[in-house]
Design an enzyme around this catalytic site. Structure first.
Site, PDB file in Angstrom:
ATOM      1  CD  GLU A  89     -49.221   8.176  67.415  1.00 39.33           C
ATOM      2  OE1 GLU A  89     -50.598   7.745  68.156  1.00 39.33           O
ATOM      3  OE2 GLU A  89     -48.117   8.800  67.785  1.00 39.33           O
ATOM      4  CB  CYS A 136     -51.497  13.479  62.470  1.00 40.82           C
ATOM      5  SG  CYS A 136     -49.923  13.889  62.736  1.00 40.82           S
ATOM      6  CB  CYS A 158     -37.528  15.199  70.844  1.00 42.08           C
ATOM      7  SG  CYS A 158     -36.982  15.764  70.228  1.00 42.08           S
ATOM      8  CB  CYS A 189     -46.449  13.232  68.379  1.00 43.20           C
ATOM      9  SG  CYS A 189     -44.927  13.064  68.623  1.00 43.20           S
TER      10      CYS A 189
HETATM   11  N1  SAH Z   1     -40.712  14.069  64.215  1.00 42.99           N
HETATM   12  C1  SAH Z   1     -40.852  15.547  63.777  1.00 42.99           C
HETATM   13  C2  SAH Z   1     -42.098  15.028  63.162  1.00 42.99           C
HETATM   14  C3  SAH Z   1     -43.258  14.439  64.128  1.00 42.99           C
HETATM   15  S1  SAH Z   1     -43.359  15.289  65.693  1.00 42.99           S
HETATM   16  C4  SAH Z   1     -40.486  16.333  64.578  1.00 42.99           C
HETATM   17  O1  SAH Z   1     -40.535  16.650  65.387  1.00 42.99           O
HETATM   18  O2  SAH Z   1     -41.247  17.859  63.640  1.00 42.99           O
HETATM   19  C5  SAH Z   1     -44.529  16.151  65.328  1.00 42.99           C
HETATM   20  C6  SAH Z   1     -44.754  17.279  66.295  1.00 42.99           C
HETATM   21  O3  SAH Z   1     -45.669  16.507  68.054  1.00 42.99           O
HETATM   22  C7  SAH Z   1     -43.371  18.274  66.720  1.00 42.99           C
HETATM   23  O4  SAH Z   1     -43.746  20.087  66.786  1.00 42.99           O
HETATM   24  C8  SAH Z   1     -43.124  17.600  68.137  1.00 42.99           C
HETATM   25  O5  SAH Z   1     -42.328  18.664  68.882  1.00 42.99           O
HETATM   26  C9  SAH Z   1     -44.887  17.817  68.838  1.00 42.99           C
HETATM   27  N2  SAH Z   1     -44.908  17.125  70.008  1.00 42.99           N
HETATM   28  C10 SAH Z   1     -44.125  16.027  70.639  1.00 42.99           C
HETATM   29  N3  SAH Z   1     -44.891  15.646  71.804  1.00 42.99           N
HETATM   30  C11 SAH Z   1     -45.293  16.370  71.871  1.00 42.99           C
HETATM   31  C12 SAH Z   1     -46.519  17.609  73.289  1.00 42.99           C
HETATM   32  N4  SAH Z   1     -46.328  16.248  74.440  1.00 42.99           N
HETATM   33  N5  SAH Z   1     -47.239  18.542  73.551  1.00 42.99           N
HETATM   34  C13 SAH Z   1     -47.155  18.843  72.472  1.00 42.99           C
HETATM   35  N6  SAH Z   1     -46.474  18.314  70.820  1.00 42.99           N
HETATM   36  C14 SAH Z   1     -45.491  17.539  71.065  1.00 42.99           C
HETATM   37 FE1  SF4 Z   2     -38.534  14.387  68.649  1.00 49.43          FE
HETATM   38 FE2  SF4 Z   2     -40.997  13.049  68.990  1.00 49.43          FE
HETATM   39 FE3  SF4 Z   2     -39.649  14.562  66.908  1.00 49.43          FE
HETATM   40 FE4  SF4 Z   2     -38.724  12.175  67.293  1.00 49.43          FE
HETATM   41  S1  SF4 Z   2     -41.528  11.956  66.930  1.00 49.43           S
HETATM   42  S2  SF4 Z   2     -37.462  14.129  66.553  1.00 49.43           S
HETATM   43  S3  SF4 Z   2     -38.498  12.435  69.488  1.00 49.43           S
HETATM   44  S4  SF4 Z   2     -40.272  15.061  69.009  1.00 49.43           S
END
Ligand code: SAH
Ligand code: SF4
Length: 354
Positions: free
Chosen positions: A94, A115, A126, A343
């Site tokens: 995506e 993005c 995570c 994300c």
């Molecule tokens: N893996 C990298 C980049 C992708 S995630 C990282 O973690 O930074 C991009 C952003 O979306 C990150 O800051 C992540 O913590 C956030 N994100 C993931 N799930 C989310 C959610 N449910 N609500 C808000 N932000 C979220």
């Molecule tokens: Fe964490 Fe999601 Fe970023 Fe992967 S994409 S590092 S699981 S926030």
């Protein structure tokens, strides 16, 4: 259908080397690159100034479009558009197109941000993230990263001039392909997006951060912090056990020595985890130490996960505490909430339906 490598990730020297190996002169590389990036050819047969035999050989060995857009979702509340692409092996990724006004006073301009995703799924797991929930499938190739930008420009009919690696996946865990893609993204003869308009978001991959610093370009860095101390961070980010703050902080200090841009700390506010007011001064202290700005993101609900978005009053109080501590802070309500623009969410929906 065979999986063909794509020419998108070839820089000019790489094209020249490829064509020299096929017995062609160096100027053919310039012609080929112009077809790919200036004219956005989708088929080698369009490349009329290349010899037919060369066009045929390239078509047999390479593709120009390593992914197909299979779904575009337009947000009803704004002009955010999210699209889903299928790659040659059937996997889905995506990307989100986000128009944004930037600048202050009279210097307003519209920028089109994309993005992008860097992996299918994510190995970092995570606990609040839909991509993490899926587990890891594979790295995207550099061409698949680039193809998302090409597709976004085709969908919008406009140039993408700002890029954030905040889609699916951890870009620094795919550092080789990321750096190859960045070479083409910044190449004036290809996508020509300047380093200062590119943000790499990481959950704190320390070896990847060092490699990115060595790459030596003035890129912007966002760090998904989500906890200002190990106890909080480890609760929702397993990666913190591998690279705890005692390793992450020195790596960021090293980054700061080479970078003129401030780091951004991304901090998702999650009820009962990290949004309690006593966490704010801890976050402020870390931001001050690293000269970082803070971007607060009220948690976006992910189906099947137990986490809760704090009340708006709670979010505002947390934000105020940081402002009072003198930290530059923004609060971001995700655009395109109605199309699941956080994300990993769209892909998750389709994969679970399948
Ligand atoms: N893996 C990298 C980049 C992708 S995630 C990282 O973690 O930074 C991009 C952003 O979306 C990150 O800051 C992540 O913590 C956030 N994100 C993931 N799930 C989310 C959610 N449910 N609500 C808000 N932000 C979220
Ligand atoms: Fe964490 Fe999601 Fe970023 Fe992967 S994409 S590092 S699981 S926030």
């Amino acid at each position: 259908m065979p999986v063909l490598p794509s020419l998108l990730e070839y820089t000019h020297p790489a094209l020249a080397e490829l064509l020299a190996g096929m017995g062609h002169k160096a100027y053919r590389a310039t012609q080929l690159q112009e077809w790919i990036w200036k004219h956005r050819a989708t088929d080698f047969e369009q490349m009329l100034n290349l010899p037919p035999a060369l066009r045929q050989e390239l078509a047999a060995r390479f593709t120009l479009r390593p992914l197909n857009v299979v779904e575009v979702n337009q947000s009803t509340t704004g002009s955010t558009r999210k699209f889903l692409s299928r790659m040659q092996d059937g996997h889905l990724v995506e990307s989100v197109i986000i128009p944004a006004a930037v600048g202050q006073g009279g210097a307003h301009s519209e920028r089109l941000t994309l993005c992008v995703s860097s992996q299918v799924g994510c190995a970092f797991g995570c606990k609040f993230c839909a991509s993490g929930l899926l587990g890891f499938t594979r790295n995207l190739t550099a061409s698949e990263i680039l193809a998302q930008i090409v597709a976004a420009e085709e969908i919008s009919g406009e140039r993408i001039d700002n890029l954030v690696f905040m889609g699916m996946g951890e870009p620094l865990a795919n550092i080789d392909n990321l750096l190859t893609a960045l070479d083409v993204i910044m190449d004036q003869r290809a996508l020509n997006i300047g380093a200062r308009h590119i943000t790499i978001s990481t959950s704190g991959n320390v070896p990847g951060l060092r490699r990115l610093a060595e790459y030596g370009k003035p890129l912007r860095l966002a760090v998904s912090l989500h906890g200002a101390r190990d106890e909080v961070r480890s609760q929702v980010m397993p990666v913190n056990k591998k690279w705890p703050l005692s390793q992450l902080v020195p790596a960021l200090e090293e980054w700061n020595r080479c970078s003129k841009h401030k780091i951004t700390f991304e901090y998702i506010l999650i009820e009962g985890v990290n949004a309690m007011l006593p966490e704010a001064p801890r976050l402020a202290a870390l931001a001050r130490k690293l000269n970082a700005k803070v971007n607060l993101i009220p948690y976006n609900t992910v189906e099947g996960l137990p986490w809760v978005r704090p009340t708006e009053a709670n979010c505002r109080a947390f934000c105020r505490a940081l402002i009072n501590a003198g930290i530059p802070v923004t609060m971001r309500y995700e655009k395109g909430h109605d199309i699941n623009a956080a994300c990993g969410q769209l892909r998750l929906r389709r994969e679970t339906q399948a």
